[in-house]
Write an enzyme that holds these catalytic residues in place. Structure first.
Site, short mmCIF file in Angstrom:
data_model
loop_
_atom_site.label_atom_id
_atom_site.label_comp_id
_atom_site.label_asym_id
_atom_site.label_seq_id
_atom_site.Cartn_x
_atom_site.Cartn_y
_atom_site.Cartn_z
N ASP A 37 0.67 -1.39 -0.05
CA ASP A 37 0.03 -0.02 -0.18
C ASP A 37 0.61 1.47 0.43
OD1 ASP A 37 -3.41 -0.11 0.98
OD2 ASP A 37 -2.19 2.11 0.20
N TYR A 170 -11.57 6.84 -14.51
CA TYR A 170 -12.59 5.41 -14.14
C TYR A 170 -12.27 4.49 -14.72
CZ TYR A 170 -13.44 3.13 -9.67
OH TYR A 170 -13.52 1.76 -8.74
N LYS A 174 -10.54 0.91 -15.50
CA LYS A 174 -12.26 -0.13 -15.18
C LYS A 174 -12.44 -0.70 -15.84
CE LYS A 174 -11.59 0.20 -10.72
NZ LYS A 174 -10.50 -0.70 -9.48
P1 NAI Z 1 -9.76 2.47 0.15
O1 NAI Z 1 -9.05 4.05 -0.97
O2 NAI Z 1 -10.08 2.08 1.25
O3 NAI Z 1 -8.46 1.59 -0.89
C1 NAI Z 1 -7.28 1.51 -1.46
C2 NAI Z 1 -6.04 1.46 -1.34
O4 NAI Z 1 -5.01 1.84 -2.92
C3 NAI Z 1 -5.62 2.50 -0.75
O5 NAI Z 1 -5.04 2.24 1.18
C4 NAI Z 1 -4.55 3.30 -0.67
O6 NAI Z 1 -3.54 3.80 -0.32
C5 NAI Z 1 -3.14 2.62 -2.36
N1 NAI Z 1 -3.52 3.23 -3.26
C6 NAI Z 1 -3.78 3.70 -4.16
N2 NAI Z 1 -3.13 4.37 -4.83
C7 NAI Z 1 -1.99 2.98 -4.79
C8 NAI Z 1 -0.78 2.74 -5.80
N3 NAI Z 1 -0.09 3.41 -7.17
N4 NAI Z 1 0.31 2.42 -5.43
C9 NAI Z 1 -0.10 1.34 -4.35
N5 NAI Z 1 -1.33 1.51 -3.60
C10 NAI Z 1 -1.99 2.48 -3.54
O7 NAI Z 1 -11.12 2.10 -1.67
P2 NAI Z 1 -11.30 0.74 -1.66
O8 NAI Z 1 -13.26 1.04 -2.00
O9 NAI Z 1 -10.51 -0.16 -0.85
O10 NAI Z 1 -10.86 0.01 -3.50
C11 NAI Z 1 -10.13 -1.04 -3.59
C12 NAI Z 1 -11.03 -0.81 -4.93
O11 NAI Z 1 -11.77 -1.77 -5.12
C13 NAI Z 1 -10.24 0.39 -6.23
O12 NAI Z 1 -9.46 -0.44 -6.96
C14 NAI Z 1 -11.33 0.38 -6.27
O13 NAI Z 1 -11.28 1.40 -7.82
C15 NAI Z 1 -12.66 -0.63 -6.52
N6 NAI Z 1 -13.60 -0.12 -6.55
C16 NAI Z 1 -14.72 -0.42 -5.42
C17 NAI Z 1 -15.63 0.18 -4.96
C18 NAI Z 1 -15.98 0.17 -3.78
O14 NAI Z 1 -17.31 0.03 -3.81
N7 NAI Z 1 -15.72 0.71 -2.66
C19 NAI Z 1 -16.51 0.23 -6.20
C20 NAI Z 1 -16.00 -0.23 -7.59
C21 NAI Z 1 -14.63 -0.90 -7.53
#
Ligand code: NAI
Length: 309
Positions: A37, A170, A174
């Site tokens: 992360d 985005y 995706k």
């Molecule tokens: P979140 O923001 O809680 O977690 C994302 C994590 O990725 C963060 O801890 C961040 O520090 C890390 N991150 C960001 N850029 C990075 C990089 N360049 N290198 C390494 N780490 C990095 O968000 P969430 O909701 O847990 O999202 C996880 C995945 O699920 C993402 O790809 C998001 O687009 C996808 N997603 C989430 C949805 C939801 O309803 N929560 C819906 C659709 C997709």
């Protein structure tokens, strides 16, 4: 005995939200985990390895094995170092969960080049880069006559595969990840490596405000806990899932679905003259299935692209 005993996993973006649940559940099933992360904010600004360190501490507290990686998934060499760290620390890499993500929502006319580039880089290149390095490792192992156990699990979104206003960057990334998964699955099948994709809906820092924040319906956060996304991911990483590949799973709480890909719909014979084509297209439009709404079902509303307006 856990269903991932002896397996080594990399989970990107595993410090928070969905990725954290992937790492914890896979570790609870016996996997050794590289917890990656970068630790920036939702827009991708900043860096902080504290969240990843906390997840590693949680895994160690339950008797598991994990290490922190603070690399950026969008950097080719840093992604390579994640795979190498797994091999150097735990002796192999078996499971790659590409989950890291950021959001920079804007309408197309307001979207800056930087908003476009940042989102495409973290999601699309950030899926390709760890996958490339892992695939190279598995192919070399196979060529050397060694056994290969490989799983890639990518993260798309309903926004990408169905379409959501304000998310051309985005959603394009995706949708690209969903296509990437289908094609990589075809390429890696001969090595026994599976590639699948998630389209999650879950309560996290990325989505809490979009879902109403403190004013959200009571119990929603629990109903769509990110833990649900980890259940199918952990199963897809397991030996039992050896023959499931190239699929996109739409997960909303305990509802698990398969998003079906693009298919050729009705066909007609083109006229030579564009001036004569109107009735032909009108007939095709009347026969074709409507585009999906964000629920993944036919969008019946007026004025929606994909039907006659
Ligand atoms: P979140 O923001 O809680 O977690 C994302 C994590 O990725 C963060 O801890 C961040 O520090 C890390 N991150 C960001 N850029 C990075 C990089 N360049 N290198 C390494 N780490 C990095 O968000 P969430 O909701 O847990 O999202 C996880 C995945 O699920 C993402 O790809 C998001 O687009 C996808 N997603 C989430 C949805 C939801 O309803 N929560 C819906 C659709 C997709």
């Amino acid at each position: 005995m856990g269903i991932l005993d002896g397996k080594v996993a990399l989970v990107t973006g595993a410090g928070r939200g969905i990725g954290r649940e992937h790492a914890l559940m896979m570790a609870s099933e016996g996997a050794k985990v590289v917890v990656n992360d970068l630790g920036g904010d939702t827009s991708g600004a900043g860096a902080d390895t504290t969240p990843a360190q906390e997840v590693v501490a949680e895994i160690e507290a339950m008797g598991g094995e994990a290490v922190v990686n603070g690399g950026n998934v969008a950097k080719f060499d840093e992604a390579g170092a994640m795979i190498q760290q797994a091999v150097d620390t735990f002796g192999d890499i078996n499971i790659v969960v590409n989950n890291a993500g950021i959001l920079r929502d804007r309408m197309l006319f307001s979207m800056s080049e930087d908003d476009w580039d940042a989102v495409i880089a973290v999601h699309l290149k950030g899926t390709y880069a760890p996958s490339h390095h892992a695939a190279k490792y598995w192919r070399e192992k196979a060529k050397a006559g060694e056994d290969v156990y490989g799983r890639i699990i990518n993260t798309a979104s309903p926004s990408g595969i169905y379409g959501n206003v304000g998310q051309t960057n985005y959603g394009a990334a995706k949708a690209g990840i969903a296509s990437f998964s289908v094609i990589a699955a075809q390429e890696l099948v001969k090595y026994g490596v599976t590639v699948n994709c998630l389209a999650p809906t879950a309560w996290s820092r990325m989505t809490a405000d979009l879902m109403g924040g403190d004013a959200a319906p009571e119990g929603l956060a629990e109903k769509i806990s990110p833990r649900w996304i980890a259940v199918i991911t952990t199963w897809l990483a397991s030996p039992e899932a050896h023959n499931v590949t190239g699929r996109v799973f739409d997960i909303r709480g305990d509802q698990l679905g398969i998003a079906e890909g693009w298919h050729l719909g009705p066909v007609a014979t083109q006229t030579d003259d564009p001036g004569d084509l109107g009735p032909v297209v009108a007939e095709l439009m009347s026969k074709a299935r409507l585009n999906a709404n964000m629920g993944g079902v036919d969008h019946e509303g007026p004025g929606f692209p994909g039907r006659s307006i």
